[in-house]
Design a protein around this motif. Structure first.
Motif, PDB file in Angstrom:
ATOM      1  N   UNK A  39       0.831  -1.182   0.000  1.00 50.54           N
ATOM      2  CA  UNK A  39       0.000   0.000   0.000  1.00 50.54           C
ATOM      3  C   UNK A  39       0.877   1.247   0.000  1.00 50.54           C
ATOM      4  N   UNK A  40       2.006   1.158   0.725  1.00 46.12           N
ATOM      5  CA  UNK A  40       2.892   2.323   0.828  1.00 46.12           C
ATOM      6  C   UNK A  40       3.414   2.757  -0.538  1.00 46.12           C
ATOM      7  N   UNK A  41       3.680   1.778  -1.422  1.00 45.20           N
ATOM      8  CA  UNK A  41       4.169   2.117  -2.768  1.00 45.20           C
ATOM      9  C   UNK A  41       3.107   2.877  -3.541  1.00 45.20           C
ATOM     10  N   UNK A  99       0.539   4.502  -2.339  1.00 46.41           N
ATOM     11  CA  UNK A  99       0.286   5.823  -1.739  1.00 46.41           C
ATOM     12  C   UNK A  99       1.380   6.808  -2.138  1.00 46.41           C
ATOM     13  N   UNK A 100       2.631   6.314  -2.170  1.00 45.01           N
ATOM     14  CA  UNK A 100       3.735   7.197  -2.548  1.00 45.01           C
ATOM     15  C   UNK A 100       3.510   7.731  -3.948  1.00 45.01           C
ATOM     16  N   UNK A 101       3.080   6.838  -4.852  1.00 45.36           N
ATOM     17  CA  UNK A 101       2.861   7.244  -6.232  1.00 45.36           C
ATOM     18  C   UNK A 101       1.722   8.254  -6.329  1.00 45.36           C
ATOM     19  N   UNK A 102       0.602   7.944  -5.647  1.00 42.51           N
ATOM     20  CA  UNK A 102      -0.548   8.843  -5.710  1.00 42.51           C
ATOM     21  C   UNK A 102      -0.205  10.199  -5.102  1.00 42.51           C
ATOM     22  N   UNK A 103       0.569  10.177  -4.013  1.00 45.91           N
ATOM     23  CA  UNK A 103       0.914  11.429  -3.340  1.00 45.91           C
ATOM     24  C   UNK A 103       1.785  12.316  -4.211  1.00 45.91           C
ATOM     25  N   UNK A 104       2.427  11.712  -5.227  1.00 42.08           N
ATOM     26  CA  UNK A 104       3.246  12.519  -6.140  1.00 42.08           C
ATOM     27  C   UNK A 104       2.431  13.036  -7.319  1.00 42.08           C
ATOM     28  N   UNK A 148      -0.418   4.941 -11.570  1.00 45.79           N
ATOM     29  CA  UNK A 148       0.043   4.148 -10.435  1.00 45.79           C
ATOM     30  C   UNK A 148      -0.052   2.660 -10.745  1.00 45.79           C
TER      31      UNK A 148
END
Lengths: 250, 386
Positions: free
Chosen positions: B266-268, B270-275, B282
């Motif tokens: 999930x962290x991966x 989320x990192x992509x979406x947050x960018x 994503x």
């Protein structure tokens, strides 16, 4: 000037009332620390500003969240655009399984930037801003997983900075790191606040005291008190804030 | 412990049995029992392969030159032809002089090739008997002709069957992979949990439908459809088999790929979406690369399923043992051949053993497929520790 404002924000996860009528302002180019015991809603509050809570099903949000004066939960708001403006660094370092260079370039590439020189220049600048350039400039083509935990977290900060956000959300960015790496991240936060509006969630009272200009104390989904950090730590108005800060519960 | 050992022993016994029966095919000549082939004693040719012999008999080879002899044309002689060379009196009313006549004929005709019962090639025979090359593992897999019951010489070349199997299976994956991957992405990343809870069991149910039912569906629906779309004389083609196999491989591909996609941290994402990456960016920049080995494993397992599938392909592919040049030709696969012919093959005969040898080839192919899945998924586990 206020970069972000929330007016009477309520948030429910299904039946659980996670944020209860939060009204608060966040000052531009300053560091705001959100503190409180686990489950108090501080991370949920942080994730309001880049709409990360949208990823969870069954979330209901009421009230106004204004970033630069615009309600980001209005219909027709481009969430991807919002997230370019409001960057985020997560609790655990979460680099992509790509090279160091590609990790930082990711945000640029997904935004349709293909100019090689521009990307290389921006990657270098972001890595310098996050104080990592000196350590990685000779191994940009190596996997990001070869870095230490602290370096990975600074890489994630560089990755967030590369798309030039104006707000940086940090969700306990140093909680998984050793003291030395933590010190580096804190130093970095201090340097970045000239250009960015930073909101940091932390469990570490000393950290909040060291890096933040303003501090907000959350408890059971409510905002108990928000003020200048000096005031919160030396002369809190609410007895619960005082109890938490002096370590009587939490 | 006991049951594990027991199972392993049974599996080993089955493999051993398969290979023992299959190995019996090699180092034998596929000549009809009790017959010999002979030429004039001056003829330099002393050995022929089964395929060459068949071509001579079918009139495809007409001079000795291509067989390593001189440039004379080949004179074919079967024992029935004897009456056109000798009268009934010369042969004798009970064929008592048949041997002598054959011997004389072979002796005086330099370009003859004669095929007759062994009993006439006794010590007084003046011609030269020809050796038929033995079947080797190489000739078995590299020859194209599969005529296991042909007379006088059976042809055991399985290249067309191997290619038919691979052809149909690979085409099946070409259909199934895009569709399966799209479904897996939908289930893992887009569908809400309610839709997923209905769709997932439904797809898994597909895996439980008996293959003969798929074959029936293919025969009734897909075969006529292909016939009409492409204006063919027959609809039973490699394409029909591939489509059916593709449908049958879908549940494997979907389940395995979906599990892999859901394992993307999930962290991966989320990192992509947050960018500022969109949901689709994503998915194809983070989720798919992260689960690439799982998706590959799903595809290979799907191929494995397709290669071993028997009934549905038997019913839909037309079963002619030729090397296909397009998907619109009929093909014959290894499992379909075994299923269709084992009942007619005499137990212990060459045909019977050849079918077992085919089984060995199928086993080897699927073994390597499983091995590669194992390697890919172990690499995936290793990668996660990084």
């Amino acid at each position: 000037m206020n970069k972000i404002e929330t007016q009477n924000v309520n948030l429910h996860y299904g039946d659980f009332h996670a944020l209860k009528g939060i009204t608060m302002s966040i000052v531009e180019n300053s560091v705001t620390a959100l503190i409180g015991p686990s489950g108090c809603g501080k991370s949920t509050y942080l994730r309001l500003f880049n709409r990360m809570n949208d990823l969870i099903s069954n979330v209901k949000i009421e009230g106004d969240v204004l970033v630069e004066g615009k309600d980001i939960y209005e219909r027709g708001v481009d969430v991807d655009e919002l997230r370019k403006k409001v960057g985020m660094v997560f609790q655990k370092p979460n680099p992509f399984p790509k090279t160091i260079f590609e990790n930082v370039a990711y945000g640029l590439r997904v935004n349709g930037i293909n100019d090689k020189e521009f990307i290389a220049e921006r990657v270098e600048r972001s890595l310098q801003q996050s104080a990592l350039w000196g350590e990685v400039k000779d191994k940009l083509k190596k996997s990001a997983f070869e870095l230490s935990g602290g370096q990975q977290q600074r890489l994630c900060i560089a990755r967030a900075l590369a798309i030039e956000p104006t707000v940086l959300l940090m969700d306990e960015p140093a909680s998984a790191l050793d003291p030395l790496s933590t010190a580096k991240i804190e130093e970095l936060i201090y340097e970045l606040k000239d250009k960015y509006t930073i909101i940091i969630v932390t469990h570490n009272m000393q950290q909040a005291g060291r890096v933040s200009d303003r501090t907000a104390f959350f408890y059971m989904g409510e905002l108990i008190e928000a003020d200048e950090t000096k005031v919160i730590f030396t002369n809190p108005k609410n007895v619960r804030t005082q109890n938490y800060i002096t370590g009587r519960f939490g | 412990m006991v049951s594990g050992t027991f199972t392993s022993v049974i599996v080993l016994l089955i493999i051993l049995f398969l290979f023992k029966e299959g190995a019996g095919l090699f180092n034998q000549t596929p000549m009809e029992k009790g017959y010999v082939v002979a030429v004039n004693s001056s003829n330099p040719v002393s050995e022929l392969s089964p395929a060459q012999f068949k071509d001579v008999y079918d009139g495809k080879i007409i001079t000795w030159k291509s067989l390593g002899g001189n440039s004379d044309s080949i004179k074919l002689f079967r024992v029935d032809d004897i009456t056109s060379y000798y009268t009934e009196e010369q042969i004798g009313s009970n064929f008592e002089h048949l041997g002598e006549c054959i011997s004389k004929l072979v002796q005086k005709t330099p370009n003859i090739i004669a095929f007759f019962p062994k009993e006439y090639a006794d010590s007084s025979f003046k011609g030269k008997t020809i050796n038929l090359k033995k079947i080797t593992a190489w000739s078995f897999v590299s020859e194209k002709e599969w005529f296991p019951t042909a007379q006088p010489v059976a042809q055991f070349g399985v290249l067309s069957l191997i290619l038919g199997t691979l052809w149909v299976s690979l085409a099946a994956i070409l259909f199934a992979l895009p569709l399966g991957l799209a479904t897996a992405i939908y289930l893992a990343e887009i569908a809400d949990s309610r839709v997923r809870n209905i769709l997932k069991p439904l797809i898994e149910l597909l895996a439980g439908i008996p293959s003969v039912v798929y074959g029936f569906f293919g025969l009734i629906v897909i075969v006529p459809m292909i016939k009409n779309i492409f204006h063919l004389d027959v609809g039973e083609t490699a394409l029909a088999g591939s489509i059916i196999l593709g449908i049958m491989a879908l549940p494997t591909i979907i389940t395995v790929s979906e599990d892999a996609l859901r394992n993307t941290p999930r962290a991966m994402k989320e990192a992509s979406l947050a960018l500022g990456a969109s949901k689709w960016q994503t998915i194809y920049k983070v989720s798919i690369p992260y689960s690439a080995s799982g998706i590959t494993a799903g595809a290979i397992l799907g191929i494995g399923r397709a290669i071993g599938e028997t009934m549905a392909v038997l019913m839909c592919t037309g079963n002619s043992a030729i090397i296909p040049h397009t998907l619109l030709q009929p093909v014959r696969t290894i499992p379909a051949t075994i299923a269709a012919e084992l009942g007619e093959a005499a137990q212990g005969g060459m045909h019977y053993k050849a079918l077992f040898a085919l089984g060995c080839i199928l086993f080897i192919i699927t073994f390597f497929i499983n091995l590669s899945v194992e390697l890919i998924s172990s690499r995936r586990k290793g990668g996660k520790n990084e």
